[in-house]
Design an enzyme around this catalytic site. Structure first.
Site, PDB file in Angstrom:
ATOM      1  N   ASN A  90       9.809  -0.686  77.576  1.00 38.21           N
ATOM      2  CA  ASN A  90      10.778  -1.748  77.832  1.00 38.21           C
ATOM      3  C   ASN A  90      10.244  -3.150  77.566  1.00 38.21           C
ATOM      4  O   ASN A  90      11.016  -4.047  77.225  1.00 38.21           O
ATOM      5  CB  ASN A  90      11.238  -1.639  79.300  1.00 38.21           C
ATOM      6  CG  ASN A  90      11.951  -2.877  79.765  1.00 38.21           C
ATOM      7  OD1 ASN A  90      13.129  -3.075  79.489  1.00 38.21           O
ATOM      8  ND2 ASN A  90      11.234  -3.758  80.473  1.00 38.21           N
ATOM      9  N   TYR A 156      12.692 -10.972  66.008  1.00 34.84           N
ATOM     10  CA  TYR A 156      13.113 -10.063  67.088  1.00 34.84           C
ATOM     11  C   TYR A 156      13.970  -8.923  66.523  1.00 34.84           C
ATOM     12  O   TYR A 156      13.797  -7.754  66.877  1.00 34.84           O
ATOM     13  CB  TYR A 156      13.896 -10.883  68.115  1.00 34.84           C
ATOM     14  CG  TYR A 156      14.356 -10.151  69.346  1.00 34.84           C
ATOM     15  CD1 TYR A 156      13.460  -9.819  70.357  1.00 34.84           C
ATOM     16  CD2 TYR A 156      15.705  -9.829  69.519  1.00 34.84           C
ATOM     17  CE1 TYR A 156      13.899  -9.173  71.512  1.00 34.84           C
ATOM     18  CE2 TYR A 156      16.155  -9.193  70.659  1.00 34.84           C
ATOM     19  CZ  TYR A 156      15.244  -8.862  71.662  1.00 34.84           C
ATOM     20  OH  TYR A 156      15.686  -8.226  72.796  1.00 34.84           O
TER      21      TYR A 156
HETATM   22  P1  NDP Z   1      12.397 -10.300  80.864  1.00 35.72           P
HETATM   23  O1  NDP Z   1      11.918 -11.426  80.037  1.00 35.72           O
HETATM   24  O2  NDP Z   1      13.226 -10.549  82.072  1.00 35.72           O
HETATM   25  O3  NDP Z   1      11.146  -9.384  81.312  1.00 35.72           O
HETATM   26  C1  NDP Z   1      10.209  -9.007  80.353  1.00 35.72           C
HETATM   27  C2  NDP Z   1       9.245  -8.019  80.960  1.00 35.72           C
HETATM   28  O4  NDP Z   1       8.341  -7.609  79.929  1.00 35.72           O
HETATM   29  C3  NDP Z   1       8.396  -8.597  82.069  1.00 35.72           C
HETATM   30  O5  NDP Z   1       8.149  -7.592  83.016  1.00 35.72           O
HETATM   31  C4  NDP Z   1       7.100  -9.001  81.345  1.00 35.72           C
HETATM   32  O6  NDP Z   1       5.941  -8.955  82.178  1.00 35.72           O
HETATM   33  C5  NDP Z   1       7.011  -7.868  80.353  1.00 35.72           C
HETATM   34  N1  NDP Z   1       6.174  -8.191  79.216  1.00 35.72           N
HETATM   35  C6  NDP Z   1       6.371  -9.133  78.256  1.00 35.72           C
HETATM   36  N2  NDP Z   1       5.387  -9.089  77.356  1.00 35.72           N
HETATM   37  C7  NDP Z   1       4.551  -8.102  77.740  1.00 35.72           C
HETATM   38  C8  NDP Z   1       3.352  -7.570  77.223  1.00 35.72           C
HETATM   39  N3  NDP Z   1       2.798  -8.062  76.111  1.00 35.72           N
HETATM   40  N4  NDP Z   1       2.750  -6.546  77.893  1.00 35.72           N
HETATM   41  C9  NDP Z   1       3.286  -6.035  79.020  1.00 35.72           C
HETATM   42  N5  NDP Z   1       4.433  -6.498  79.558  1.00 35.72           N
HETATM   43  C10 NDP Z   1       5.040  -7.528  78.933  1.00 35.72           C
HETATM   44  O7  NDP Z   1      13.147  -9.338  79.829  1.00 35.72           O
HETATM   45  P2  NDP Z   1      14.433  -8.398  79.994  1.00 35.72           P
HETATM   46  O8  NDP Z   1      14.354  -7.617  81.243  1.00 35.72           O
HETATM   47  O9  NDP Z   1      15.634  -9.204  79.711  1.00 35.72           O
HETATM   48  O10 NDP Z   1      14.210  -7.443  78.731  1.00 35.72           O
HETATM   49  C11 NDP Z   1      13.625  -6.157  78.823  1.00 35.72           C
HETATM   50  C12 NDP Z   1      13.769  -5.473  77.468  1.00 35.72           C
HETATM   51  O11 NDP Z   1      15.149  -5.396  77.128  1.00 35.72           O
HETATM   52  C13 NDP Z   1      13.082  -6.220  76.332  1.00 35.72           C
HETATM   53  O12 NDP Z   1      12.518  -5.307  75.421  1.00 35.72           O
HETATM   54  C14 NDP Z   1      14.225  -6.963  75.672  1.00 35.72           C
HETATM   55  O13 NDP Z   1      13.968  -7.231  74.322  1.00 35.72           O
HETATM   56  C15 NDP Z   1      15.361  -5.969  75.856  1.00 35.72           C
HETATM   57  N6  NDP Z   1      16.678  -6.583  75.780  1.00 35.72           N
HETATM   58  C16 NDP Z   1      17.082  -7.528  76.695  1.00 35.72           C
HETATM   59  C17 NDP Z   1      18.345  -8.092  76.598  1.00 35.72           C
HETATM   60  C18 NDP Z   1      18.861  -9.114  77.563  1.00 35.72           C
HETATM   61  O14 NDP Z   1      19.974  -9.638  77.337  1.00 35.72           O
HETATM   62  N7  NDP Z   1      18.189  -9.423  78.636  1.00 35.72           N
HETATM   63  C19 NDP Z   1      19.247  -7.724  75.488  1.00 35.72           C
HETATM   64  C20 NDP Z   1      18.724  -6.715  74.612  1.00 35.72           C
HETATM   65  C21 NDP Z   1      17.480  -6.174  74.756  1.00 35.72           C
HETATM   66  P3  NDP Z   1       5.360 -10.323  82.915  1.00 35.72           P
HETATM   67  O15 NDP Z   1       6.329 -10.607  84.008  1.00 35.72           O
HETATM   68  O16 NDP Z   1       4.049  -9.940  83.446  1.00 35.72           O
HETATM   69  O17 NDP Z   1       5.344 -11.394  81.897  1.00 35.72           O
END
Ligand code: NDP
Length: 244
Positions: A90, A156
């Site tokens: 995720n 992206y």
């Molecule tokens: P958030 O930005 O709210 O959360 C991102 C999460 O990913 C956090 O837990 C962060 O950890 C973690 N993270 C980021 N980079 C890394 C890394 N290099 N290694 C480990 N953990 C990492 O994102 P969303 O919940 O919105 O998105 C989750 C997924 O869903 C993503 O893949 C996103 O692309 C996808 N998505 C989201 C949409 C949306 O509208 N929100 C739409 C379509 C897809 P930390 O807190 O430690 O930084």
């Protein structure tokens, strides 16, 4: 067969969609490893919520974009606690810019995290999963941008479309092992990732005229981890209010 709960890993589980997936899978009885990169307090709060609900889990911090770190952390964890039965890949990042102004660092960071994470996390885990001989589940978080494209998101979109291609091929490789591999493609979900985008403007783009909630994505992930989803593999399932 062991009676201990099946282990699952959720990457990027400190907040947003990943947090909701971790809570959903814990509620379904899985032992959940909560991965994150930087926000340790948020991740600890997710683990507390899992425990308060009577579930099992551990924290497993590492950067999914760092191949050596991911490999070493996962190998040590599997050696200590046993193989994962399932993974929700995720963790993801955006770094938006019009293509003409997109710099190499933004391209590399988004591709290395979102698409590189597929290799870095899943490759060390696949053989131990197969070795369990209990089938399994892999769910990869793609995006409506990977299906339709979006202005300012060439990097992206490339990463999220790449994940769909990777899912299709890995599903074929693992089908005989009863490991189902699918992608979920969320639309606009209410998380920090939406940043400063004006909510009312976004809602006008969505046929259902509202943003999605993280629980609505997690509910599909929970279904895909269930026995009733065992025959679904290689698919991309949208949760987007009609966008795609
Ligand atoms: P958030 O930005 O709210 O959360 C991102 C999460 O990913 C956090 O837990 C962060 O950890 C973690 N993270 C980021 N980079 C890394 C890394 N290099 N290694 C480990 N953990 C990492 O994102 P969303 O919940 O919105 O998105 C989750 C997924 O869903 C993503 O893949 C996103 O692309 C996808 N998505 C989201 C949409 C949306 O509208 N929100 C739409 C379509 C897809 P930390 O807190 O430690 O930084």
């Amino acid at each position: 067969m062991s009676t201990s709960p099946r282990r699952v890993l959720v990457t990027g589980a400190s907040r947003g969609i990943g947090r909701a997936c971790a809570l959903e899978l814990a509620a379904l009885g899985f032992d959940v490893a909560i991965n994150f990169r930087s926000r340790a307090d948020d991740a600890a709060a997710v683990l507390s919520a899992v425990h308060e609900a009577g579930g099992a889990g551990q924290l497993l911090p590492f950067d999914v974009g760092n191949r050596a770190e991911a490999e070493a952390t996962l190998a040590a964890d599997v050696a200590q606690r046993g193989a994962f039965w399932g993974v929700v890949l995720n963790a993801g990042v955006t770094q938006d810019a019009p293509f003409a102004g997109l710099d190499g660092a933004a391209w590399d960071r988004v591709l290395d995290t979102n698409l590189g994470g597929f290799f870095n996390v899943l490759r060390p885990l696949v053989m131990p999963m197969v070795g369990l001989r209990q089938g399994g589940r892999i769910v990869v978080m793609s995006s409506v941008t990977g299906l339709r494209g979006n202005i300012g998101q060439v990097n992206y979109g490339a990463s999220k479309a790449g994940l769909i291609g990777a899912v299709r091929s890995l599903a074929l490789e693992l089908a005989r092992r009863r490991i189902a591999v699918n992608a979920v493609a969320p639309g606009f979900i209410e998380t920090e990732m939406l940043g400063a985008l004006p909510r009312d403007e976004i809602e006008k783009l969505v046929p259902m005229r509202r943003l999605g909630q993280v629980e609505e994505v997690a509910a599909l992930v929970g279904f895909l981890f269930g026995e009733r989803a065992a025959y679904i593999t290689g698919q991309t399932l949208s949760v987007d209010g009609g966008l795609a």
